[in-house]
Every structure is written in structure tokens, then in C-alpha cells.
Design a protein around this motif. Structure first.
Motif, short mmCIF file in Angstrom:
data_model
loop_
_atom_site.label_atom_id
_atom_site.label_comp_id
_atom_site.label_asym_id
_atom_site.label_seq_id
_atom_site.Cartn_x
_atom_site.Cartn_y
_atom_site.Cartn_z
N SER A 1 0.86 -1.19 0.00
CA SER A 1 0.00 0.00 0.00
C SER A 1 0.89 1.24 0.00
O SER A 1 2.03 1.20 0.44
N THR B 1 1.04 5.25 1.16
CA THR B 1 0.46 6.28 2.02
C THR B 1 1.24 7.58 1.84
O THR B 1 2.47 7.59 2.02
N TYR B 2 0.53 8.65 1.49
CA TYR B 2 1.16 9.96 1.34
C TYR B 2 1.32 10.58 2.72
O TYR B 2 0.34 10.90 3.40
N VAL C 1 6.25 9.83 0.73
CA VAL C 1 5.30 8.71 0.77
C VAL C 1 5.94 7.53 1.50
O VAL C 1 7.16 7.42 1.59
N GLU C 2 5.05 6.68 1.99
CA GLU C 2 5.47 5.42 2.61
C GLU C 2 4.88 4.27 1.81
O GLU C 2 3.68 4.23 1.55
N ARG D 1 4.38 0.30 2.01
CA ARG D 1 4.41 -0.74 3.05
C ARG D 1 3.84 -2.05 2.49
O ARG D 1 2.77 -2.07 1.89
#
Length: 356
Positions: A317, A319-320, A326-327, A329
Motif C-alpha cells: 500500500s 500512504t502519502y 510517501v510510505e 508498506r
């Protein structure tokens, strides 16, 4: 009656009854054996019974004591492995018939899990250049994601029983839960000979399947053979883990027609697209993406898992954390299975790069 007995009866009366009892007692003592049994007799009796049971069990065809079970002569793959490797190095292992892909649909746009095979080819009667489109599978660790007859691409793996190669196309013959028996070139799946167009081609071409198996495939194992074998060659029958299979052939990409990030690199891709491009380039390309997507003094983490990270796209996924960070994961949803986390940030040129 003798004088002694007559004199005895005169003194004690009639003694016939007592005399009869004494005779009977003496007779019993002389003819009846003692009933007490020693431990020697018990041991001998038990030994005789044990021998009888052993002889009966070895003679009776019980399933639990079948002569077909137990250790046997193991298959030695060394000679076959050397022969297959020699064919591969001399490019004589496969004869890829690209015209067989002509029936596949030409895709105009790819999904997030689809990518383009790096090798281009032409099809008889057409001027355009094509590539096969390979689709990575979602939930590949949680479901049976391929079925018998699927055509797949794999990574090169020579550490398995018999090798597989990334520049060959393989066909799925058996899937998790199937029992594969391969002995002396004879292949059965779930107790039945495999009936398929590919097996008919093997027989027609004079191909022999190498390997020695009597195995129930576990939840992440598939049995593969070369889909385009060269004539009169020894081919590997290989049990392959799902994370060594790069995906299924699902269509064709046409240059100048199919819209794909794998055909042309620009600066307006999303972070996860850049992430995929980096992995793709490291696995299939020349590594030229490293200079563009690696920040100064920042190495790509978990570089030893590039192939798995590319395959496991459905488990990640994005994630901003901000407009420029961003991450990414990877979450597998299983207790005890670790997650992988990556950070990317956008530099002044607008290109996403790895962060520390």
C-alpha cells in the motif's frame, strides 16, 4: 486271606476301605503332574506367539506394512542437471514459437499488476513488434493462483532440484494439493497419466522429462515443464515455489499502440509506478534506473528481495505522508510475518527518490 491280615482285622476290624484309599492316593501321586509353571515356560510360550505374529504380518498384504513403502533408490539429478544446463548455454533447450501467441488479445492499457516482457518478437503476416504481457497474481501466498495449462514466466533458479530459466516459457502441469509421481520419464498426477496437448507434443518431439518425484505439492508449489521444448532434448520436470514464478502470459503489447510505463520513461509517474519501474529495471533491464531513482548516499533497502517485492505488488500500500513524501508498506496479514517499509520523497526536479 493270609494269616497276617486275618490277625490285623481281628485287632482293628475291617480295613478294606482304608486300604483302597491309600492305593488311590499313591496312584494319583505317581500319575498326575504338578500344575505349577515356571517363568521359563512363559517366556518360551510368548516367544512362539511373537514369531507366529511376525510371520503372519510379513506374509499378509497389509497397507500399513506394504512392500512399496519405505526407502528406495534415490534419484540423482547431477547428470541430468549438467545436460540441461549445457543445452541452455548453447541455446538448444527451447524453440519458442511466437506465432502461437498470435491468438492472444493485444492490450491497449495495462493494469497495475501487468507488465511487459522485455523480449520483443514479430508474428507471421504482421509488421509490428510485440511483447508478451505478464500478469502478477494477487494473494499468491494465500490462494492457488495458477491452474494446469497456464503459461508462465519464471526467474532463473538453478538451486532447485532441476533448473528453470527466465528466458523460457513454462506450462503449469500440477498445482498445490496434487500428487506428482515422475519416475523414468513417466509422469502421473493424482494417479493418472497427464493428457494434454503439451504432453502429446513431448511424445511427438521425442522429449524426455527428467526428474524423480513422488510428492504431494504443498500450498506454495507448482509443477512446471518447458512449454516450447526443442526436439529430442531432455527437459526438466521441476517443482517450483510460487515466488519463483513471475506471472502468467495474458496478452500482447504492441509497440506504438499499448500505453505502458515499461515502454517509455517520463517524470510524471506516481511513486508506486516509479517503485515498480526500479524493481523491473533491476530484474529485467540494465540497471539504468538506479541513477534516477536513488538519492545520494541512499541504497535501496532489502535489495536481496527484489524479485519477491516485484511479485508481491498486491500486498503493498502507498500512504502519502506529505506532498513530497510517501510510505510504501508491504503487509501480508499473517501473524509472525514481518512487514517491509520503504520511504520515498520527491526532489526539486519532481522525480521520486528513495529516502533513508
Amino acid at each position: 486271606m493270609d494269616p497276617f491280615k486275618k490277625q490285623l482285622e481281628d485287632m482293628m476290624g475291617d480295613t478294606n476301605l482304608q486300604e483302597s484309599r491309600i492305593k488311590q492316593r499313591v496312584k494319583n501321586d505317581l500319575t498326575t503332574p504338578k500344575t505349577k509353571r515356571s517363568w521359563h515356560v512363559q517366556v518360551v510360550t510368548a516367544a512362539v506367539a511373537a514369531v507366529a505374529v511376525f510371520l503372519f504380518m510379513t506374509a499378509a498384504p497389509f497397507t500399513q506394512n506394504s512392500a512399496n513403502e519405505g526407502r528406495g533408490v534415490p534419484y540423482d539429478p547431477l547428470d541430468d542437471l549438467a545436460q540441461i544446463a549445457t543445452l541452455q548455454k548453447s541455446k538448444q533447450l527451447s524453440t519458442i514459437n511466437y506465432d502461437a501467441f498470435a491468438q492472444l488479445p493485444v492490450l491497449e492499457e495495462l493494469t497495475d499488476l501487468q507488465y511487459i516482457d522485455k523480449d520483443s518478437f514479430s508474428i507471421a503476416g504482421k509488421e509490428e513488434l510485440y511483447h508478451t504481457v505478464i500478469e502478477r497474481q494477487s494473494n499468491l501466498f494465500d490462494e492457488v493462483v495458477y491452474k494446469a495449462g497456464d503459461i508462465v514466466r519464471t526467474m532463473t533458479n538453478t538451486s532447485s532440484h532441476l533448473p528453470i530459466y527466465e528466458n523460457a516459457y513454462y506450462e503449469v502441469i500440477a498445482v498445490p494439493g496434487d500428487r506428482v509421481v515422475l519416475q523414468n520419464g513417466k509422469l502421473t498426477v493424482n494417479g493418472k497419466p497427464v493428457q494434454s496437448e503439451l504432453m502429446a507434443l513431448y511424445e511427438e518431439n521425442g522429449n524426455t522429462i527428467a526428474g524423480g518425484y513422488d510428492q504431494l505439492l504443498n500450498a506454495r508449489e507448482y509443477f512446471l515443464v518447458n512449454h516450447f521444448p526443442a526436439e529430442n532434448t531432455l527437459q526438466a520436470g521441476t517443482i517450483t515455489a510460487v515466488h519463483k514464478i513471475y506471472g502468467e502470459v495474458v496478452g500482447l503489447a504492441q509497440q506504438n499502440k499499448t500505453d505502458s510505463i515499461y515502454f517509455e520513461l517520463s517524470n510524471d509517474y506516481t511513486p508506486d509506478q516509479y517503485f515498480d519501474l526500479y524493481l523491473y529495471d533491476q530484474i529485467f533491464g540494465e540497471g539504468t534506473m538506479s541513477e534516477r531513482l536513488s538519492a545520494q548516499d541512499s541504497a535501496f533497502p532489502h535489495a536481496n528481495r527484489l524479485g519477491e517485492l516485484f511479485l508481491e505488488a498486491s500486498y503493498r500500500s502507498v500512504t502519502y505522508l506529505s506532498d513530497t513524501e510517501v510510505e510504501i508498506r508491504y503487509q501480508y496479514g499473517r501473524e509472525g510475518v514481518g512487514e517491509y517499509v520503504f520511504k520515498m520523497y520527491k526532489d526539486q526536479t519532481g522525480v521520486w527518490q528513495w529516502g533513508l
